[in-house]
Each structure stands twice: as C-alpha cells, then as structure tokens.
Design a protein around this motif. Structure first.
Motif, short mmCIF file in Angstrom:
data_model
loop_
_atom_site.label_atom_id
_atom_site.label_comp_id
_atom_site.label_asym_id
_atom_site.label_seq_id
_atom_site.Cartn_x
_atom_site.Cartn_y
_atom_site.Cartn_z
N GLY A 196 0.81 -1.23 0.00
CA GLY A 196 0.00 0.00 0.00
C GLY A 196 0.83 1.26 0.00
O GLY A 196 0.28 2.35 -0.10
N ILE A 197 2.12 1.13 0.15
CA ILE A 197 2.97 2.32 0.00
C ILE A 197 4.08 2.03 -0.99
O ILE A 197 4.57 0.91 -1.09
N ARG A 198 4.42 3.06 -1.75
CA ARG A 198 5.57 2.98 -2.64
C ARG A 198 6.81 3.28 -1.83
O ARG A 198 6.80 4.17 -0.97
N VAL A 199 7.89 2.55 -2.11
CA VAL A 199 9.16 2.89 -1.46
C VAL A 199 10.19 3.18 -2.54
O VAL A 199 10.55 2.29 -3.32
N PHE A 200 10.60 4.42 -2.63
CA PHE A 200 11.62 4.84 -3.60
C PHE A 200 12.95 5.05 -2.88
O PHE A 200 12.98 5.41 -1.70
N ASP B 82 -0.45 10.04 -6.92
CA ASP B 82 -1.59 10.09 -5.99
C ASP B 82 -1.51 9.00 -4.92
O ASP B 82 -2.39 8.85 -4.10
N ASP B 83 -0.41 8.21 -4.97
CA ASP B 83 -0.19 7.19 -3.95
C ASP B 83 0.79 7.72 -2.90
O ASP B 83 1.64 8.54 -3.21
N PRO B 84 0.69 7.19 -1.67
CA PRO B 84 1.67 7.60 -0.66
C PRO B 84 3.04 6.98 -0.95
O PRO B 84 3.11 5.81 -1.33
N VAL B 85 4.08 7.77 -0.79
CA VAL B 85 5.43 7.32 -1.09
C VAL B 85 6.34 7.52 0.13
O VAL B 85 6.33 8.59 0.74
N ILE B 86 7.08 6.48 0.48
CA ILE B 86 8.20 6.65 1.41
C ILE B 86 9.42 6.90 0.54
O ILE B 86 9.76 6.07 -0.32
N PHE B 87 10.07 8.04 0.72
CA PHE B 87 11.20 8.40 -0.13
C PHE B 87 12.48 8.32 0.70
O PHE B 87 12.72 9.15 1.58
N LEU B 88 13.26 7.26 0.43
CA LEU B 88 14.45 7.01 1.26
C LEU B 88 15.69 7.68 0.67
O LEU B 88 15.99 7.53 -0.51
N GLU B 89 16.38 8.40 1.54
CA GLU B 89 17.65 9.03 1.15
C GLU B 89 18.74 8.45 2.04
O GLU B 89 18.45 7.76 3.01
N HIS B 90 20.00 8.71 1.71
CA HIS B 90 21.08 8.26 2.59
C HIS B 90 21.82 9.47 3.13
O HIS B 90 22.23 10.34 2.36
#
Lengths: 412, 325
Positions: free
Chosen positions: B139-143, B162-170
């Motif tokens: 249910g969540i996108r992980v980029f 329009d979807d919820p996204v977890i946007f991972l950075e380092h």
C-alpha cells in the motif's frame, strides 16, 4: 605568543567548512568568545567565536573558500606586530582529514578460497540444462575426472568443444594458444577434428607459435640495448700464431687469453670503465669469455690473468666448461671484466663483429686460424680510448705474439 | 551539484508549479532543514507552506495524511529513518491502507522523506537502515535515491503521484557531488543499469551503489570478467523485469546492502530474482550485507558492521573463485 585558529567541526558529519564572511579584519583586537568569522557547515551557517583574546594578525582563508576541518584559517597574536612562527606558515596549506584523503587499499595478497567437498552430479542449474540438451551425463564425467565438481557452464561448454577434437589436436591448440571454440567453427561439418586439421589451420592462417623469453635472455636483451648506447669503433687486424708452440699441451684459447691478459695489464685504458662522470681504473686484468650454454649466452670472467700461469688459466677454462654444462654460474663468476673475448673460429667463421658488453672497454671477435693467422675484429668504447690508442694496444698484442723469449717464459 | 541541492531543487520546482505542495517537518522551515534540504523554501513560500512542526513524528505523518485527504500534496520530512519508528502507526495503519480500504476512492498524494544509514559515529540509534520495515508494508511505494538524478526526478515523481510514497535518502549522500541534468530521463519505477557487463550482475541501492562502483574495475581485473552494476531503485514495487533480464544474461548475481543480513531487504530481492532465474544460474547468489548487530559507535567496529568497498571487493573475488569464475 601566536595561536592558530582552525576550521572547527561544527556538526557530526562536517568535513569541510566554507568561509562565508570574516567579521574581523587583520589587525583587529578580538575578545574571548567574540565572533570572528561566519562558517557554512553541511547543516547551517554559524558564527564562530574566538577562544582567545588577541590581535587577528593573519587571515589565511578567503571568503568563499572551502577549508577542511582542522586546517588553520587565521592566526591570533598577543601583540599587533608579532610575526608568525614558521610552524604556522607551514600549516597554511589546508590539510585534508586523514580518513577522507585515504586511498582505497585493496588486499594485495591472494584471497583464500575454500574448496568445497561436494559429491559427483553437483553442477550449477545452467550447467545441468546445457548437459541435458547435449545428452551428456555430468555425474559420469565427473567420476571420470573429465568435469570438475561442481561443474559450471564454462566447464560443460569447454568439454563439449574439446570433445570435437582428438586429444593430440587439443594439445597442439594449447601450444599455439588457440581458442578451441574458434577453431571448431572452421570444422563444423567434421565429426572429429584431427591434429592434421589443426596443423592445416595454423598454416593457412599463418599463426605464429608464441614462445616465452627466458629471464636470462631478457637480461641479455636489456644488456644489448645498453651496449647500443656505447659509441664504438672497430679495428680489423690479423694475428700471427706461428710462434705459439704446437705441442705445448695448452689450447690456442688458453694462450690467447694469457697473452691478451698480460697486454691488458700493461695497458691501463683496457682496465677502465666509465659512467661518463668518472673513469674507474681496475688494478688487474679481468677478461670475460663468451660461452654458449644450451642456447643462452654467458660471459664468465677470468680474473687477475697477469698473475696466472697457462696451467691455471687452462684449468679455469675447464671449470667454466663444467659450470656451463651444469648451467650454474654464480654472480661473482660473471662480474668484474673490463674486456671480453668472443671466439667463433671453431665454426669456420673467417671474420665477425661482436658487441661490447656493458662496463667493458672493448671486445675482440676471433675468427678461424688459417695458416697460423686469425682475423680479429676489435670493438672499443670510444669514450675510453681513441683510435690511435686502440691501434697501439693491438700493436702491443701483436709484438707479444712475436716475442719468443716472452712465450718461452710463459711455458715456465 | 550536491545531492541535497537536487532534492531542494525538486521541492522548489514542485512548490512553484503547484501551490498545493507543502512541506512539513522538524526544523524544515526557519532553520532550513537538519541537512539543509529545505533551505530557502521558508523565505520563498512562507510559513503556511513550509511548516515547522513539533518533535512528534506520528503527528507529522498523521497531519500529512489529513492534508493529502483534504486536497494538498504534503511532503513530510522525518529527520532520520530512526525517528520514523515513532510514526509507524500512521504509516502502517493509515497511510498504507486508506487507498485500499476506500476502494481507491480516496487519493493520498503524499511523500514522507527520510534519510537513513551509517554516517560516522552517530551510534546505534542514529545509524540504522530500515528499508525492510517500509518495503514489507503493502500500500505504500518505497523509492530510493542514490544520486542527484534519482533524487531530483524521483522526488518530483513521488510528489506528483496520488499514492503515498516513502522516499528514502542516505545521510552520507547529502554532501556528495554528483552529475546532474534536468533533462535526463529517469523513471523512478525502474531499476537503472549503471554499467553493462556479461559475467556477473551486482544489485545495490542508496550509498552501496557508490561503494560497488569504486571497486568494480578491480573486481573485473582480478577475476578477468565483465560486471554489470544495477541500482535497484524502487524497493516497492521492485522492477523485476530489469533485474531478471540482467541475471538471465550474466547467470550470476550479488546483492550489496547496508542493512543487516537477517531480514534485510536483499533477501526479498534474492528470492524474487531466484524464482525467475533458477535454471539460468551458474553460481549460488551472494548477499553482502551489514552484520546482524546494532551499529557500534567505535569507528573501527562501525566499519566492520557494514559493507565497505574493500569488503565488497574481497567477498566477490572469493565467491567468484569458489564458484567457477
């Protein structure tokens, strides 16, 4: 006293800081905790206070410059005129932090591999698929030692390719460093490829046999190249051996080396080598003799010839032959000559030219003796002696060969 | 361009183009963001669109969900992934569920940005890589963003979705300079082939991509092979097509990941790729991952706990020699 102000580490992750603005200029008085500079870290712009009171005598980093943490950016002194001490001057250049500057160092030593003990029939999935497609049984072949355990795709592939060749044909391919796969393409219609097929392939495609050069040969090549840089001149002459007694029990070579050695002892220039800065004059007559040891050229040295009798020289030549057979010369055996002899007379050679080994003043190439006379080619290092001196030396040698009293004295 | 500047540019452009885009988080406004990602936005767009929140992560995400339901496109910043643990209820029980449970009627155009990973002696509670925790929630996108191109284009796409996204950075990448171009084509739903090769594929993401690239030439020289390097990119959904096509070509693969091996995200990549490529494989796959330990504070131990370029080199060379390369 002068104190250094270094780029502070303002955050955990900061490695460089940018000087945004100096809040004081050179010569200003600064109180303890008074802000002197604005620094931009990776997280924010911050004012940096002075830890000491004093005059800001020198600013070492300009506005806009990026400076590694720990590098000196300014000097604070107790008096306005105080000069910087040298230590601070040296530190002006920004010093990278140790860890950021560190080059990537990969392990140099061979990485240890664990050998897996696996049963026959162990193979990668793709190797098994390939074996099945080609109707071969991996387990049997592994038990016969024809495939490794575990077998990978390349093992099966090379087995399938090698199968097309007769065994001696494969060995022949290895000698020519040919890829069996490439050769097999040419003979795709054949059931088995024979050694004749492969020999034809090599001839038709004019493929050379690649042989490695021995390390001895490589050092010879290197020496020859060094020798090429020696400015050299040649003198061609004849030498009359008729005064040398036939029944002396000593070979012509022994006589020649003894007399040549005595001449060299008398003639300083042929005991000399040069590095173009100095001449190095050696005290004794040391001659190297070119010998062939199963295809490799060696030049072992007979030392202090002036002190040695014909018997001793003869014995030493025997030793050289023995060592040559065994192929074991020590470093000492091969060092210290200032003149060299190369003899091809026994191969029915009338006359030839030899190359001066490095560190020798000259070399003589001896042809075959016809009616007691041999044709000699002298090559001299022009940096050490001139033409006239070379001729003078040869005259000395020729006169010795004519001097019956001297020759008698050698017989003892 | 710095990685953080690429993120900043993406936010700035989206905020300028679309006034429903808002930024919220701890210190994102007046201070400019803990890692300066939101620098300048507060001055440009004001406190109504760049919102400093209390230190309350669950509320930050909860607020963002409310904003998204109400028609805004919020970009929430969690200072580090470690602190996102406090927001897990909103992320797992609301953010990931609302689209599904409303039968797609509710749109949830929101992004939760956060950095993760080992920086330098920030100790166990500030050094974690927690991608598995997010990637395991449907249910969540992980980029993930490993450089300026993926940061800029990836974040822009995440905001537009329009979807919820977890946007991972380092965290370590914020201060790194990378090549950047606005025009470069990048699809954040696709993995990227960074280097083509024939004999081995290395999968990685975030900072590990760069550690792999540092030693790939040496690996090629030592094993006398050619190596393909792939930035996995999105962790959910995985771009299985690109990953499996590469492995079908090279017949071998290695996964390099910073998170601990046990339950680490590489296990998900491995099983997904293996199911598709088993009969194409010529060697057992290898995972090079962090140790199964909290990240130590001591610098030497810290480096022992995660993959480094030296370790990546040694492990791949050893594995290669043991497996027919």
């Amino acid at each position: 006293m002068a104190y250094e102000i270094v780029m502070p580490q303002l955050t955990d992750t900061m490695e460089v800081g940018k000087i945004v603005r100096w809040l004081k200029k050179e010569g200003d008085y600064v109180e303890v905790n008074e802000p002197i500079v604005e620094i931009e870290s990776d997280k924010a712009i911050m004012e940096v206070p002075s830890l000491r009171a004093g005059y800001l005598t020198k600013i070492l980093a300009e506005e806009g410059e990026e400076i590694p943490v720990g590098s000196v950016i300014a000097i604070i002194s107790e008096s306005k005129e105080e000069k910087l001490d040298e230590k601070s001057e040296e530190k002006q250049k920004p010093q990278e932090k140790e860890e950021t500057q560190k080059e990537l160092v990969l392990p140099q030593e061979e990485i240890k591999v664990e050998v897996k003990q696996l049963p026959p029939a162990t193979a990668s999935p793709v190797a098994k698929v390939l074996a099945k497609e080609n109707g071969i049984d991996i387990k049997t072949l592994q038990e016969e030692g024809k495939l490794p355990i575990p077998a990978h795709e390349k093992d099966v592939k090379s087995y399938l390719i090698n199968e097309k060749f007769q065994e001696d044909a494969i060995n022949f391919l290895k000698d020519y460093q040919l890829n069996p796969e490439d050769v097999a393409k040419t003979f795709s219609e054949k059931e088995k490829i024979t050694i004749e097929d492969v020999k034809n392939f090599v001839t038709i495609n004019n493929i050379p046999l690649k042989k490695s050069i021995t390390s001895i040969r490589k050092s010879l090549i290197k020496n020859l190249k060094t020798s090429l840089e020696i400015p050299v001149f040649h003198i061609f002459t004849e030498l009359d051996f008729s005064n040398i007694p036939k029944e002396s029990g000593f070979t012509i070579t022994t006589w020649f080396i003894k007399i040549l050695g005595d001449c060299i002892y008398q003639y300083e220039k042929l005991r000399t080598r040069t590095d173009e800065e100095f001449y190095y004059v050696y005290p004794t007559a040391n001659i190297s003799v070119a010998v062939d040891v199963s295809g490799e050229l060696f030049a072992p040295v007979i030392k202090s010839i002036e002190k040695k009798s014909l018997t001793e020289i003869s014995q030493e030549l025997e030793n050289i032959k023995q060592k040559a057979k065994e192929g074991r010369f020590s470093r000492e055996d091969l060092e210290g000559a200032t003149f060299s002899v190369s003899n091809l007379g026994m191969y029915n050679v009338t006359m030839f030219d030899a190359i001066i080994p490095p560190n020798c003043a000259g070399i003589v190439a001896v042809g075959k003796i016809v009616n007691n006379v041999a044709k000699l080619t002298f090559s001299f290092d022009h940096r050490i002696l001139n033409g006239r001196e070379g001729a003078e030396f040869i005259n000395l040698l020729q006169s010795k060969f004519k001097d019956s009293d001297y020759i008698k004295s050698l017989m003892g | 361009m710095l990685y953080r500047e690429a993120l900043n540019l993406a936010l700035d452009e989206m905020m300028e183009k679309d006034e429903t885009v808002v930024v919220l988080g701890e210190d994102v406004g007046f201070y400019g963001g803990n890692y300066r990602v939101t620098e300048g936005l507060y001055a440009k767009y004001g406190e109504r669109r760049v919102i400093d929140t209390p230190i309350a992560e669950n509320s930050i995400v909860g607020t963002a969900i409310g904003m998204a339901l109400g028609g805004l496109r919020p970009v929430a910043e969690i200072m580090t992934a470690n602190f996102a643990m406090l927001a897990m209820d909103q992320i797992v029980n609301s953010m990931s569920k609302l689209r599904y449970m409303s039968g797609g009627k509710l749109l949830l155009p929101m992004v939760v940005r956060m950095p993760q990973g080992v920086v330098k002696q920030l100790a166990s509670q500030h050094s974690q890589s927690l991608e598995s925790m997010f990637a395991c929630v449907p249910g969540i996108r992980v980029f993930t963003a490993s450089d300026c191109i993926t940061a800029y284009h990836g974040l822009k796409t995440a905001i537009m979705l329009d979807d919820p996204v977890i946007f991972l950075e380092h965290t370590l990448l914020y201060f790194e300079k990378f090549e950047f171009s606005k025009d470069s084509f990048y699809n954040p739903f696709k993995a990227r082939v960074l280097k083509e090769g024939k004999d081995l594929t290395i999968f990685s993401y975030l900072k590990m991509v760069h550690d792999v690239m540092k030693v790939v030439t040496q690996i090629e020289n030592t094993l006398n092979i050619s190596v393909e390097v792939i930035d996995v990119g999105p962790l959910n959904p995985l771009d299985l097509e690109t990953l499996t096509n590469s492995v079908k070509k090279t017949k071998r693969f290695v996964i390099v990941e910073e998170n601990p091996k046990h339950g680490g995200f590489g296990a998900t990549i491995l099983s997904a790729v293996l199911e598709e490529t088993f009969y194409n494989l010529d060697a057992p796959p290898l995972r090079i991952a962090g140790e199964d330990t909290p990240i130590p504070y001591n610098r030497k131990l810290e480096l022992l706990a995660i993959p480094t370029p030296e370790k990546i080199y040694s492990k791949i060379v050893k594995w290669g020699k043991e497996n027919g390369l």
